[in-house]
Scaffold this motif. Structure first.
Motif, PDB file in Angstrom:
ATOM      1  N   ARG A  27       0.862  -1.181   0.000  1.00 44.36           N
ATOM      2  CA  ARG A  27       0.000   0.000   0.000  1.00 44.36           C
ATOM      3  C   ARG A  27       0.895   1.226   0.000  1.00 44.36           C
ATOM      4  O   ARG A  27       2.010   1.191   0.509  1.00 44.36           O
ATOM      5  CB  ARG A  27      -0.907   0.034   1.223  1.00 44.36           C
ATOM      6  N   VAL A  29       0.660   5.636   0.395  1.00 36.94           N
ATOM      7  CA  VAL A  29      -0.019   6.927   0.504  1.00 36.94           C
ATOM      8  C   VAL A  29       1.025   7.992   0.222  1.00 36.94           C
ATOM      9  O   VAL A  29       2.204   7.823   0.522  1.00 36.94           O
ATOM     10  CB  VAL A  29      -0.683   7.157   1.882  1.00 36.94           C
ATOM     11  N   SER A  48      -3.699   7.594  -2.710  1.00 40.35           N
ATOM     12  CA  SER A  48      -3.330   6.302  -2.154  1.00 40.35           C
ATOM     13  C   SER A  48      -3.366   5.266  -3.257  1.00 40.35           C
ATOM     14  O   SER A  48      -4.052   5.420  -4.264  1.00 40.35           O
ATOM     15  CB  SER A  48      -4.292   5.902  -1.036  1.00 40.35           C
ATOM     16  N   GLU A  58      -6.153   5.393   4.639  1.00 34.74           N
ATOM     17  CA  GLU A  58      -5.190   6.381   4.131  1.00 34.74           C
ATOM     18  C   GLU A  58      -4.836   7.374   5.234  1.00 34.74           C
ATOM     19  O   GLU A  58      -3.660   7.671   5.467  1.00 34.74           O
ATOM     20  CB  GLU A  58      -5.786   7.114   2.931  1.00 34.74           C
ATOM     21  N   HIS A  62      -1.114   8.129   7.067  1.00 36.14           N
ATOM     22  CA  HIS A  62      -0.527   9.473   7.173  1.00 36.14           C
ATOM     23  C   HIS A  62      -0.239   9.808   8.637  1.00 36.14           C
ATOM     24  O   HIS A  62       0.826  10.347   8.963  1.00 36.14           O
ATOM     25  CB  HIS A  62      -1.457  10.528   6.565  1.00 36.14           C
TER      26      HIS A  62
END
Length: 84
Positions: A27, A29, A48, A58, A62
């Motif tokens: 993944r 972001v 993302s 997401e 962060h």
């Protein structure tokens, strides 16, 4: 964000991570500051990968990155105080 831009970013980041001996990118972001060439205005591109990632996931990634950065800054400040 277009799906082709997202796929290009995923491939580019995956290639760089692989070249430096890191694991697979599952993944991603990102926040990118952009400058408009004509006017010089600043803007942000946030996204993302995969695009289907829920906004809460997401946001959590962060926040995790922010907490990690804050810990590094705090540790550096504590180390500087101890050296003086």
């Amino acid at each position: 964000m277009s799906s082709s831009l997202a796929e290009d970013l995923r491939l580019a980041v995956s290639d760089v991570m692989h070249a430096h001996g890191f694991g697979l990118v599952s993944r991603l972001v990102f926040v990118v500051e952009l400058i408009t060439e004509d006017s010089g205005e600043l803007g942000l591109l946030r996204g993302s990968i995969p695009a289907s990632m829920p906004v809460w996931d997401e946001l959590g990634m962060h926040q995790y990155a922010l907490a990690d950065m804050q810990a590094v800054v705090t540790a550096a400040r504590v180390a500087d105080v101890e050296e003086e």
